[in-house]
Design an enzyme around this catalytic site. Structure first.
Site, PDB file in Angstrom:
ATOM      1  N   LYS A   1       0.747  -1.217  -0.013  1.00  0.00           N
ATOM      2  CA  LYS A   1      -0.013  -0.057   0.037  1.00  0.00           C
ATOM      3  C   LYS A   1       0.726   1.164   0.112  1.00  0.00           C
ATOM      4  O   LYS A   1       0.278   2.293  -0.753  1.00  0.00           O
ATOM      5  CB  LYS A   1      -0.963   0.155   1.256  1.00  0.00           C
ATOM      6  CG  LYS A   1      -2.131  -1.031   1.122  1.00  0.00           C
ATOM      7  CD  LYS A   1      -3.292  -0.858   1.841  1.00  0.00           C
ATOM      8  CE  LYS A   1      -4.221  -1.715   1.530  1.00  0.00           C
ATOM      9  NZ  LYS A   1      -5.135  -2.197   2.744  1.00  0.00           N
TER      10      LYS A   1
ATOM     11  N   LYS B   1      -3.759 -10.538  -8.345  1.00  0.00           N
ATOM     12  CA  LYS B   1      -5.103 -10.803  -7.830  1.00  0.00           C
ATOM     13  C   LYS B   1      -6.190  -9.800  -8.434  1.00  0.00           C
ATOM     14  O   LYS B   1      -5.912  -8.696  -8.543  1.00  0.00           O
ATOM     15  CB  LYS B   1      -5.158 -10.885  -6.420  1.00  0.00           C
ATOM     16  CG  LYS B   1      -5.336  -9.845  -5.420  1.00  0.00           C
ATOM     17  CD  LYS B   1      -5.760  -9.875  -4.360  1.00  0.00           C
ATOM     18  CE  LYS B   1      -5.843  -8.521  -3.603  1.00  0.00           C
ATOM     19  NZ  LYS B   1      -7.030  -8.104  -2.746  1.00  0.00           N
TER      20      LYS B   1
ATOM     21  N   LYS C   1     -10.466  -4.640  -6.373  1.00  0.00           N
ATOM     22  CA  LYS C   1     -11.224  -3.168  -6.632  1.00  0.00           C
ATOM     23  C   LYS C   1     -10.373  -1.994  -7.146  1.00  0.00           C
ATOM     24  O   LYS C   1     -10.662  -1.278  -7.980  1.00  0.00           O
ATOM     25  CB  LYS C   1     -11.960  -2.613  -5.287  1.00  0.00           C
ATOM     26  CG  LYS C   1     -13.085  -3.607  -4.916  1.00  0.00           C
ATOM     27  CD  LYS C   1     -13.671  -2.998  -3.560  1.00  0.00           C
ATOM     28  CE  LYS C   1     -14.580  -4.076  -2.724  1.00  0.00           C
ATOM     29  NZ  LYS C   1     -13.728  -4.508  -1.710  1.00  0.00           N
TER      30      LYS C   1
END
Ligand code: ADP
Ligand code: TRP
Length: 332
Positions: free
Chosen positions: A111, A194, A197
Site C-alpha cells: 500500500k 489478484k 477493486k
C-alpha cells in the site's frame, strides 16, 4: 458453537474475487456457525480518506450481501462504524502492536508503494483494527481470501500477546477458513495478480457490471500467440482465463478448451466468447437481485439497525471484560 467474523471494505462494488474468496463462504457458513458479517467502512478510510459518498457505498455492499444470500435472521450483519467499542479495543491493542512487525506486513508495504503521498498511521495499524474486528466477538473462524492470511497470523499474534501480558486466556486464536481447502486467489483479467477493486477496470469483473461491459472486458483480456507445441505449459494470461472459467463454467466446457489447448487447436476468440457467456449466465441472477434490494431503502435500514443491536451486545460484553482485565475501573 464456533463463532465466525468477516468483513469487506466498501471501496467499490463487489467483484468476483470478493465473491469466491469470501462471500460465498459467508453464505455457506450461516447454517452451522454463529456468524458476524460486517462492512469495514472505517478500514476503507486508510486508502480512501475522503470518499465520495461513503454511505452510498456502504448501502451498495449491504444490498450485495443480502442479494448474494446473507440472511439477517441467521447472521448478524452490521456496519463497522456502528460499533464504537471497536475504536476502544483498537486503542488498547495498539499499545501492544510493535512498529517492526507492522512495517514488515506485506499489505502495508504494497500500500505504501501504491499511495506514497498518504502513508498514514491508520495504514500502518490496519492489521490491529482488523484483529479487533475479529477479537471483539471472540471469533474462531474467519472466511477470507488468500491475500488475508498474513493479517490472520497477526491477529493471532496480537490476541496471544494480550493473553500473555495480562496472564489469562481471554482471546481464542482465530483461523482463516475455507472448508478445509486452500484459501482462494482469483486472478485479475490482465494476468498481473489478484483481482481487486483497485487494480483497474480492465482487470476486475464486478458482479454488478453491465452485460456489455462484462463482455468487453473479457474479450479484451490479453492472450498470447498460442501454444507452439502440444501440452505446452500455459502463460500466466491463459492460465488465469482458465482459472476464471473454472469458477463459472461447466466442467465439461473447461475440459473441452483444455484439450483444444493441449492439441493446439484452441481459438482464443471462441474461448473468451464462451467465458463471457458463462460469466454473464453466472452473474445475471445476482445482478438482478442486487438491483431489487438496492431500491428497498427501508429494508436496508432495518437490517443495519437489527445487526447493530446484536453486534453491540457482543462487543460490549468483550469490552467490559477487557477493561476489567486491564484494570480500567471506576472508583465506586
Ligand atoms: P479488494 O482487494 O478488492 O479491495 P477487499 O480487500 O475488501 O477487496 O477484500 C474483501 C475480501 O475479499 C477478503 O476476504 C479478501 O481476501 C477477498 N478477496 C479480494 N480479492 C480477492 C481475490 N482476487 N481472490 C480471492 N479473494 C479475494
Ligand atoms: N482486511 C480485509 C480486506 O481488506 C477486510 C477486513 C477488515 C476483514 N476487518 C476484517 C476481514 C475482519 C475479515 C475479518 O479484505
Amino acid at each position: 458453537m464456533k463463532t465466525v467474523v468477516s468483513g469487506i471494505r466498501p471501496t467499490g462494488m463487489l467483484h468476483l474475487g470478493n465473491y469466491f474468496g469470501a462471500l460465498k463462504n459467508f453464505v455457506k457458513m450461516q447454517d452451522s456457525f454463529k456468524c458476524f458479517f460486517f462492512i469495514a467502512d472505517v478500514h476503507s478510510l486508510t486508502t480512501h480518506p475522503t470518499p465520495n459518498n461513503l454511505q452510498q457505498s456502504v448501502k451498495h455492499v449491504l444490498a450485495e450481501y443480502l442479494a448474494l444470500g446473507l440472511d439477517p435472521e441467521k447472521s448478524t450483519i452490521f456496519i463497522q462504524s456502528d460499533l464504537p467499542e471497536v475504536y476502544e479495543l483498537y486503542t488498547y491493542m495498539n499499545m501492544n502492536a510493535y512498529l517492526g512487525e507492522l512495517e514488515r506486513n506485506t499489505t502495508f508495504k504494497e500500500k505504501i508503494r501504491n499511495q506514497p503521498d498518504n502513508i498514514n498511521a491508520g495504514l500502518l495499524t490496519y492489521p490491529v483494527l482488523m484483529a479487533v474486528d475479529i477479537l471483539i466477538h471472540k471469533a474462531d473462524l474467519v472466511p477470507v481470501g488468500k491475500d488475508q492470511e498474513q493479517h490472520l497470523e497477526m491477529t493471532r499474534q496480537f490476541g496471544k500477546r494480550f493473553n500473555r501480558l495480562y496472564e489469562n486466556d481471554f482471546f481464542p486464536a482465530p483461523k482463516a477458513f475455507n472448508f478445509g481447502e486452500d484459501l482462494v486467489k482469483v486472478p485479475g483479467l490482465t494476468g498481473q495478480g489478484k483481482m481487486s477493486k483497485s487494480s483497474g477496470e480492465a482487470d476486475t469483473i464486478f458482479i454488478f457490471d453491465d452485460p456489455s461491459i462484462l463482455k468487453k472486458k473479457i474479450m479484451r483480456a490479453k492472450t498470447d500467440g498460442g501454444p507452439d507445441k502440444p501440452n505446452q505449459k500455459m502463460s500466466p494470461e491463459i492460465a488465469n482465463l482458465f482459472d476464471l472459467m473454472n469458477l463459472v463454467s461447466e466442467k465439461s466446457t473447461v475440459e473441452k478448451f483444455r484439450e483444444d489447448y493441449n492439441k493446439m487447436t484452441i481459438r482464443y476468440g471462441d474461448f473468451k466468447k464462451q467465458l463471457a457467456e458463462d460469466m454473464e449466465k453466472f452473474v445475471y441472477p445476482l445482478r438482478t437481485q442486487i438491483s431489487d434490494i438496492l431500491g428497498n431503502t427501508d429494508y436496508l435500514a432495518k437490517v443495519a439497525e437489527i445487526g447493530k443491536e446484536k453486534a453491540k451486545a457482543s462487543a460490549q460484553k468483550t469490552i467490559k471484560e477487557v477493561r476489567e482485565i486491564i484494570g480500567i475501573k471506576s472508583f465506586n
